[in-house]
Design a protein around this motif. Structure first.
Motif, mmCIF file in Angstrom:
data_model
loop_
_atom_site.group_PDB
_atom_site.id
_atom_site.type_symbol
_atom_site.label_atom_id
_atom_site.label_comp_id
_atom_site.label_asym_id
_atom_site.label_seq_id
_atom_site.Cartn_x
_atom_site.Cartn_y
_atom_site.Cartn_z
ATOM 1 N N GLY A 118 -1.527 8.613 0.968
ATOM 2 C CA GLY A 118 -2.167 7.873 -0.110
ATOM 3 C C GLY A 118 -1.490 8.089 -1.447
ATOM 4 N N VAL A 156 -8.474 1.296 2.063
ATOM 5 C CA VAL A 156 -7.016 1.337 2.030
ATOM 6 C C VAL A 156 -6.402 -0.055 2.115
ATOM 7 N N THR A 194 -8.573 5.761 1.834
ATOM 8 C CA THR A 194 -7.421 6.548 1.386
ATOM 9 C C THR A 194 -7.803 7.385 0.176
ATOM 10 N N MET A 220 -2.056 8.946 6.170
ATOM 11 C CA MET A 220 -2.626 7.690 6.654
ATOM 12 C C MET A 220 -1.837 7.095 7.818
ATOM 13 N N VAL A 279 0.594 3.023 -0.141
ATOM 14 C CA VAL A 279 -0.753 3.155 0.393
ATOM 15 C C VAL A 279 -1.715 3.220 -0.782
#
Length: 230
Positions: free
Chosen positions: A164, A172, A196, A202, A228
Motif C-alpha cells: 500500500g 484498494v 489497503t 497486497m 496501490v
C-alpha cells in the motif's frame, strides 16, 4: 515485530527516549552485507530438501522486502553453507512441512539465522513460476508424506512486493494494471485484500527471464508504475 512493524532502529538519545513504555527486546545492530532466505521442506521421516538461497533487498525506511531474486550473488561456498545451516535448523526443530529460514551474511562473512517461518513464505513465492516444484506443492508433499519434489530453479527470476502507498487507507485500487498485464514475462498475484493501508502487503509480481540484470531494471520500472491506492 514483523514486516518492519514493531521494529525500531535506535541511533540517537531522543529515539531511545521515544520508545513506548512496553516490554521490548534489545538486540545488537548487525553489519549486514546480504540478506538471504532458504526454503526447506522436511517430512515426518526426516527426509529434507531445500531450495537454493534467494537474495532479498529491503526498503531502507520501512524495513520491508522490496525485491526477492535468484540467482543470488553468493559464492558457491556461501550457497552450500546457507543451505546446510537452514536444513540443520529444520532438523533441530524436528519440523514437518515447509520452513523458511531467513539469514544475514554479515560483513565478516558469517551466516546468522535471523528468523524462521513454519509455513509458505514471502521469500518463496517466486517458486510458483521459477521452480520445478512450488513451495505450496512442496508443503503439501511434506505434510502428507509424499515424495518431496525437485527444488531446481529453471531461470533467473525476481519478485516485487506490492504494498500500500503511503497516505492511503481504505478500499484498494490498483493503478496501471493494464500495463502490467501487457508484459509477457510478468505474472501478478493479488491477495484479495479489500482494504489497503501504508506498506501493507497486497500482492506480488514475479518476473522471469534470461538475464537477472535486465529483470532488475524491468522490476524497478514496474514498481514505480503499479500503485496501490484508495
Amino acid at each position: 515485530g514483523y514486516d518492519g512493524f514493531g521494529v525500531k532502529k535506535i541511533e540517537t538519545q531522543s529515539e531511545w527516549e521515544s520508545i513506548p513504555d512496553v516490554p521490548c527486546i534489545l538486540e545488537d545492530c548487525v553489519p549486514i552485507a546480504k540478506e538471504i532466505a532458504v526454503v526447506v521442506a522436511r517430512n515426518d521421516k526426516g527426509e529434507c530438501v531445500s531450495y537454493r538461497p534467494v537474495e532479498m533487498e529491503f526498503h531502507p525506511e520501512a524495513n520491508q522486502v522490496e525485491f526477492v531474486f535468484t540467482p543470488s550473488t553468493l559464492n558457491e561456498k556461501q550457497l552450500a553453507d546457507s543451505q546446510k545451516l537452514a536444513e540443520q535448523v529444520a532438523h533441530g526443530l524436528e519440523h514437518v512441512g515447509l520452513l523458511a529460514v531467513e539469514l544475514f551474511l554479515n560483513d565478516e562473512g558469517a551466516l546468522l539465522v535471523n528468523e524462521v517461518a513454519p509455513r509458505p513464505h514471502n521469500s518463496g513465492h517466486l517458486t510458483i513460476e521459477a521452480a520445478t516444484t512450488s513451495q505450496f506443492e512442496q508443503h503439501l508433499r511434506a505434510i502428507l508424506d509424499l515424495p518431496l519434489g525437485k527444488t531446481t530453479f529453471q531461470s533467473p527470476t525476481i519478485m516485487i512486493n506490492l504494498v500500500g502507498d503511503e497516505g492511503h487507507s481504505g478500499p484498494v485500487v490498483y493503478e496501471n494494471l493494464e500495463e502490467l498485464l501487457a508484459i509477457p514475462n510478468a505474472q501478478p498475484h493479488l491477495y484479495g485484500k479489500k482494504e489497503t493501508r501504508p506498506m501493507r502487503k497486497m500482492g506480488h509480481i514475479t518476473m522471469t527471464g534470461n538475464d537477472l540484470e535486465v529483470l532488475r531494471q524491468q522490476a524497478t520500472s514496474l514498481k514505480q508504475k503499479i500503485r496501490v491506492k484508495t
